[in-house]
Design an enzyme around this catalytic site. Structure first.
Site, PDB file in Angstrom:
ATOM      1  N   GLY A 112      42.599  47.058  40.053  1.00  0.00           N
ATOM      2  CA  GLY A 112      43.671  46.248  40.909  1.00  0.00           C
ATOM      3  C   GLY A 112      44.072  44.950  40.318  1.00  0.00           C
ATOM      4  CB  CYS A 113      47.139  42.946  40.316  1.00  0.00           C
ATOM      5  SG  CYS A 113      47.552  43.201  42.149  1.00  0.00           S
TER       6      CYS A 113
END
Length: 304
Positions: A112-113
């Protein structure tokens, strides 16, 4: 030269379109198809290419991808640490930390970011055992609105976001927390919790994270730990001054700074981490992992 065909499933969102654009400019890859069920049949211009979205079930070689030997980089959360403990056939693609596990993988779970920004920032401390046992790692991170996805939402309208700044998922229950906690434990966390508060920035793209970490004792120049840990890494930058979003937007990099906290009783470090959420936080890191999977140069087709 022969180019490797690549299909992108779920290509109409921000990260999907970013990835399609990177593929069209990659010297060794070609975009074979882009699927988007809700936008099937619609045309879109991505870079120099005008494409038509197809339904997933109509996409070439999707049904027999495994039998044809296709490799998969998965940008969903399905196979990430903390999400599916039985996903034994997937490797976690936090590239700089897990690079040796990627070449033989069938599936690479793209991080994920927020986890990308946070975990690459704290990994050297965890691996070297600098973090105080039982201490809480505090993360306050702000993301541009593309991080919320492409679907229309009233709270993301321009009039609701502009000239404002707000926290969300307050209470340490954000969907990326399980991923960050699982990898923290794997990297050598010493019973350390993560307290994570995300914020929404009135900008299109970028993440800026401020991370405070209690440590056992200070060294004269703690940034040397990061410089040693990430020596030779083309997509990690250790800066003397705190990074800003302008330093990283549209680049596949993590830019970090490390500062000793003054006026506190216990040794504490303040780490500032900046990434482009659509590049190093999603599409860029996916292409970085794909390059490794396919035996190409890791930096090929990526803006540094």
């Amino acid at each position: 030269m022969h180019k490797i065909p690549v299909g992108v499933l779920g290509a109409s969102g921000y990260a999907g379109r970013e990835l399609c654009g990177l593929i069209t400019r990659h010297p060794g890859l070609e975009l074979a198809f882009a699927s988007a069920n809700e936008q099937r049949g619609q045309r879109a211009r991505i870079g120099p290419l005008e494409l038509t979205y197809v339904a997933t079930e109509d996409a070439p070689w999707v049904g027999n991808a495994r039998s044809t030997g296709a490799r998969v980089v998965d940008l969903s959360s399905d196979f990430r640490p903390g999400a599916r403990e039985n996903a034994t056939n997937a490797e976690y693609g936090l590239t700089e930390l897990m690079r040796e596990n990627i070449p033989g993988a069938e599936i690479v779970a793209n991080p994920g970011c927020y986890p990308t920004a946070v975990l690459l920032a704290i990994a050297p401390l965890l691996k070297e055992g600098w973090v105080t046992p039982g201490a809480t790692i505090n993360v306050s991170a702000a993301s541009g609105v593309t991080g919320a996805g492409y679907s229309a939402r009233p709270d993301l309208l321009y009039a609701e976001v502009a000239e404002d700044f707000r926290a969300y998922s307050v209470g340490n229950e954000h969907r990326h927390l399980a991923e960050m906690q699982a990898v923290t434990n794997e990297l050598g966390g010493r019973d350390n919790d993560i307290l994570f508060t995300p914020h929404l920035l009135p900008v299109a793209r970028g993440i800026l994270a401020t991370i405070t970490v209690p440590i056992e004792e200070h060294t004269e120049d703690p940034s040397l730990l990061w410089k040693d840990s990430y020596s030779g890494e083309p997509f990690i930058e250790i800066a003397d001054a705190p990074p800003s979003l302008r330093d990283v937007v549209r680049r596949n990099v993590v830019r970090l700074s490390v500062t000793k906290a003054a006026n506190v009783r216990k040794p504490t470090l303040i780490i500032i981490s900046a990434i482009d959420n659509l590049m190093k936080g999603a599409a860029g890191q996916a292409l970085q992992n794909a390059n490794i999977l396919l035996g190409l140069s890791e930096q090929e087709g990526l803006p540094a």
